[in-house]
Design a protein around this motif. Structure first.
Motif, PDB file in Angstrom:
ATOM      1  N   SER A  49      -2.328   3.142  -4.491  1.00  0.00           N
ATOM      2  CA  SER A  49      -3.478   2.300  -4.163  1.00  0.00           C
ATOM      3  C   SER A  49      -3.164   1.496  -2.907  1.00  0.00           C
ATOM      4  O   SER A  49      -1.998   1.250  -2.604  1.00  0.00           O
ATOM      5  CB  SER A  49      -3.823   1.360  -5.316  1.00  0.00           C
ATOM      6  OG  SER A  49      -2.792   0.412  -5.493  1.00  0.00           O
ATOM      7  N   ASP A  51      -4.626  -2.069  -1.163  1.00  0.00           N
ATOM      8  CA  ASP A  51      -5.529  -3.217  -1.243  1.00  0.00           C
ATOM      9  C   ASP A  51      -5.958  -3.570   0.188  1.00  0.00           C
ATOM     10  O   ASP A  51      -5.191  -4.142   0.952  1.00  0.00           O
ATOM     11  CB  ASP A  51      -4.837  -4.399  -1.907  1.00  0.00           C
ATOM     12  CG  ASP A  51      -5.774  -5.576  -2.101  1.00  0.00           C
ATOM     13  OD1 ASP A  51      -6.973  -5.472  -1.740  1.00  0.00           O
ATOM     14  OD2 ASP A  51      -5.312  -6.610  -2.617  1.00  0.00           O
ATOM     15  N   THR A  52      -7.174  -3.212   0.525  1.00  0.00           N
ATOM     16  CA  THR A  52      -7.674  -3.439   1.882  1.00  0.00           C
ATOM     17  C   THR A  52      -8.571  -4.665   1.983  1.00  0.00           C
ATOM     18  O   THR A  52      -9.112  -4.947   3.050  1.00  0.00           O
ATOM     19  CB  THR A  52      -8.466  -2.213   2.372  1.00  0.00           C
ATOM     20  OG1 THR A  52      -9.568  -1.992   1.487  1.00  0.00           O
ATOM     21  CG2 THR A  52      -7.594  -0.971   2.429  1.00  0.00           C
ATOM     22  N   ALA A  53      -8.731  -5.397   0.894  1.00  0.00           N
ATOM     23  CA  ALA A  53      -9.664  -6.521   0.860  1.00  0.00           C
ATOM     24  C   ALA A  53      -9.381  -7.561   1.941  1.00  0.00           C
ATOM     25  O   ALA A  53     -10.288  -7.997   2.652  1.00  0.00           O
ATOM     26  CB  ALA A  53      -9.654  -7.178  -0.514  1.00  0.00           C
TER      27      ALA A  53
END
Length: 115
Positions: A49, A51-53
């Motif tokens: 995964s 996390d591009t937030a």
């Protein structure tokens, strides 16, 4: 004809020595977007995964591209011109083949980029 020891007329010689020659880097492009590449820190594995937030919510970011949302590219035949002789295309699947492999691309707003 023997050219050794003979003067050679160069079409662009005067432009180069006077600083008037134009090079590709001198061409200004309008509406260009630059990307920052994020590289893998592992030598072999799989991306579970990303996390591009934080990157997506940063001021001026237009897009964050990963293997999950990158447009699909047509596979190319093997070439010695590719880095490490790779036969795969970066950001197309979750496999990490070497440390330093591109894993993510962040595209900031062009107004924030200094040309």
């Amino acid at each position: 004809m023997n050219a050794v020891g003979q003067p050679i007329s160069r079409v662009d010689g005067r432009l180069k020595v006077t600083g008037d020659a134009r090079y590709t880097a001198d061409i200004r492009l309008e509406a260009i977007v630059h990307a920052a590449i994020v590289y893998s820190t592992i030598a072999n594995g799989r991306t579970v995964s990303i996390d591009t937030a934080a990157a997506e919510n940063a001021p001026g970011v237009l897009a964050v591209l990963t293997h999950e949302n990158m447009p699909r590219m047509k596979a190319l035949p093997w070439s010695h011109l590719r880095p490490q002789g790779q036969t795969y295309l970066p950001l197309q699947d979750d496999q990490i083949h070497y440390a330093g492999q591109p894993a993510q691309a962040r595209c900031p707003d062009r107004r924030l980029c200094k040309a």
